[in-house]
Design an enzyme around this catalytic site. Structure first.
Site, short mmCIF file in Angstrom:
data_model
loop_
_atom_site.label_atom_id
_atom_site.label_comp_id
_atom_site.label_asym_id
_atom_site.label_seq_id
_atom_site.Cartn_x
_atom_site.Cartn_y
_atom_site.Cartn_z
N GLU A 45 9.26 2.40 6.26
CA GLU A 45 8.17 1.45 5.88
C GLU A 45 8.61 0.55 6.31
OE1 GLU A 45 7.20 0.42 0.75
OE2 GLU A 45 8.82 1.20 1.58
N LYS A 112 0.27 3.63 0.45
CA LYS A 112 1.02 3.57 -0.26
C LYS A 112 0.33 3.41 -1.70
CE LYS A 112 5.13 2.64 -1.71
NZ LYS A 112 6.50 0.97 -2.06
N CYS A 148 7.76 5.98 0.12
CA CYS A 148 8.76 5.23 -0.90
C CYS A 148 8.71 6.36 -1.85
CB CYS A 148 9.17 4.69 -0.53
SG CYS A 148 10.77 3.59 -1.10
#
Length: 542
Positions: A45, A112, A148
């Site tokens: 990330e 994200k 994540c």
């Protein structure tokens, strides 16, 4: 439908904000992937910026560097596709993104969806949450990218599966605490199993200020079984094959090195020290070596992390310092092979007291004089640091820092605290563990009652509860936010609990001025536990 896809996991140690350095690491991993005949390589990330970039994300010149780096990756025109994490801006919004780059083109950019905003995370301060979950067909395989936090909750993976994804590729920057790898593995395994879809999980490794990223990048089969786990606390590169027809992953190598218990914490502390010193450009470290257990463990971690030639230990005796302490400090330094100096603080202390004699006349001896001793030592260490450029490592542990059993501008003076998040009881466990590798801490340092040696025959338990009791109360109050009544219900004495909690509350101002240090618990002082300095909350429970 393609029958096999080779996927590379690139677990790198990035430097926050150093886009050029991070780009070099990424290019190197792409070349490794090419040699391994991989089809795609996955990075962590925000790999290009490093994680967490914090307020660097508010600078427009950061994004110019990111765009230049993305252009260079496209210009490689590699035969290996790459999933690269990076921040990006669009229409006034900033996104935590990952781009799929292949043969000179960006085939997909995923943003994200779930932004953590708890514990050490502040992503909602910087990023806008996305809602799309695109699936792209690459070489006959339907790929979904989730970043994540997206994988810690059920919905994003479920949506990806319903959209036709064959596999999930997940860039991560998941900070470490003791036991985190097991918790993380269970969560990722559930996502794979409940959706009948393989998951490739690539985590960042390395230390960033107080945070440790432990790596442990992993591949999970569609039934949730762990197929491969990368190295813990160090860089790694590995490949797995995805058998598309049978919906299975096959590891091409054995699991890398994993650690247990005290060894895991020791490795985390070493990584924290090494990266903080090296990434900030210090030529080495120095510390005050008292002959006590905290400085002994700090010295051993520093020597193991940096090399003995990069560490200087300074013993600064006073009239209350026992000969045993001087002998033990010397033995510790010799066992580790570090530079060792002895500088008496008595003449320095006497000079301070002489200059203040008029103002202190007629007063009784108290902690004032003890703190002046500590501040003499802090001044010596900072002077040596200024002269030779080595960073001062402070040696206080979490238990002492919690209750303020430390001196501002004295033993708290320094640039980095190795044991900041390590309880006193854990310090003892770490000392015993390190001696199983080689005997560097004398046994009597471990067995004798701890003392600051700032007064005749002084012992820590003259001022504090026994550490096994103190640490239990502190864990309940600091790490779990339990109330006085809840802690007493655990079996602790009411008066002792109230005394400890009061000490914690009134010493927030000290902790706010303390050096940063390695985070190894779920709730560390610093960017994790954020309490107001000025607060009347505790007065309501007297």
């Amino acid at each position: 439908m393609r029958h096999k896809m080779r996927i590379a996991l690139a677990q790198n140690n990035y430097i926050v904000g150093d886009i050029h350095y991070n780009l070099k690491l990424i290019k190197k991993s792409v070349q490794q992937a090419e040699k391994a005949d991989a089809d795609i390589v996955v990075f962590s990330e925000l790999a290009l910026s490093g994680y967490p970039p914090e307020d660097l994300l508010l600078r427009q010149d950061l994004y110019a560097l990111i765009e230049q780096a993305l252009h260079e990756l496209k210009s490689m025109q590699s035969s290996v596709a790459m999933v690269v994490g990076h921040p990006r801006t669009e229409g006034g919004d900033t996104f935590n993104s990952a781009s799929l780059i292949y043969n000179g083109d960006c085939l997909l950019t995923y943003d994200k969806q779930l932004l953590p905003n708890y514990s050490v995370f502040d992503e909602k301060r910087y990023f806008t949450a996305a809602s799309d979950c695109p699936v792209i067909n690459f070489k006959g395989v339907n790929i979904s990218i989730l970043i994540c936090e997206d994988l810690w909750f059920t919905e994003p993976a479920k949506v990806a599966k319903l959209a036709g994804a064959d596999i999930i590729l997940s860039p991560n920057a998941s900070p470490y605490y003791y036991g985190k790898a097991e918790v993380r593995g269970q969560a990722m395994s559930r996502r794979a199993d409940e959706n009948d879809i393989p998951v490739i999980y690539v985590n960042q490794v390395g230390a960033q200020d107080e945070l440790i990223f432990d790596g442990c990048s992993s591949a999970y089969d569609a039934n949730g079984k762990t197929v491969f786990t990368a190295a813990e606390m160090s860089e790694d590169f590995a490949c797995v094959d995805f058998d598309v027809e049978n919906n299975r992953l096959l590891s091409l190598q054995d699991n890398s090195k994993q650690f247990d218990d005290e060894e895991e914490i020791w490795q985390a502390l070493m990584l924290g020290v090494k990266d903080y010193v090296q990434k900030n450009g210090f030529p080495g470290a120095l510390l005050g070596l008292s002959g006590g257990i905290d400085s002994a463990v700090t010295l051993a971690v520093a020597a193991d992390a940096l090399g003995a030639d990069k560490v200087n230990a300074v013993m600064m005796p006073f009239k209350y310092t026992s000969s045993m302490s001087i002998e033990d400090a010397k033995a510790e330094a010799e066992a580790l092979g570090v530079e060792f100096d002895i500088i008496s603080i008595e003449p320095i202390y006497d000079a301070f007291m002489a200059q203040m004699s008029e103002q202190l006349a007629g007063t009784e001896l108290d902690t004032t004089e003890q703190n002046i001793q500590a501040r003499c030592r802090g001044t010596v260490l900072m002077g040596l640091s200024n002269k030779y450029g080595r960073i001062v490592l402070t040696t206080g542990n979490k238990s002492e820092i919690a209750v303020g059993y430390c001196t501002l501008y004295g033993d708290m003076a320094g640039g980095f605290n190795v044991l900041k998040d390590v309880s006193k009881t854990m310090v003892y466990r770490l000392a015993k563990y390190r001696n199983t590798i080689s005997p560097v801490i004398p046994e009597r340092v471990i067995t004798r009652p701890p003392s600051a040696e700032l007064a005749p025959d002084q012992k820590d338990e003259d001022n504090l509860p026994p550490y096994d009791i103190l640490d239990g109360i502190l864990e309940a109050y600091v790490e779990h936010d339990r109330s006085i009544s809840d802690i007493v219900a655990l079996g602790y004495d009411d008066e002792t609990v109230r005394r400890v909690i009061r000490l914690v509350d009134i010493n927030e101002h000290k902790r706010r001025q303390a050096a940063p240090g390695v985070r190894i618990s779920k709730r560390a002082f610093g960017r994790d536990r954020r309490y107001p300095i000025t607060s009347g909350f505790g007065r309501q429970f007297k």
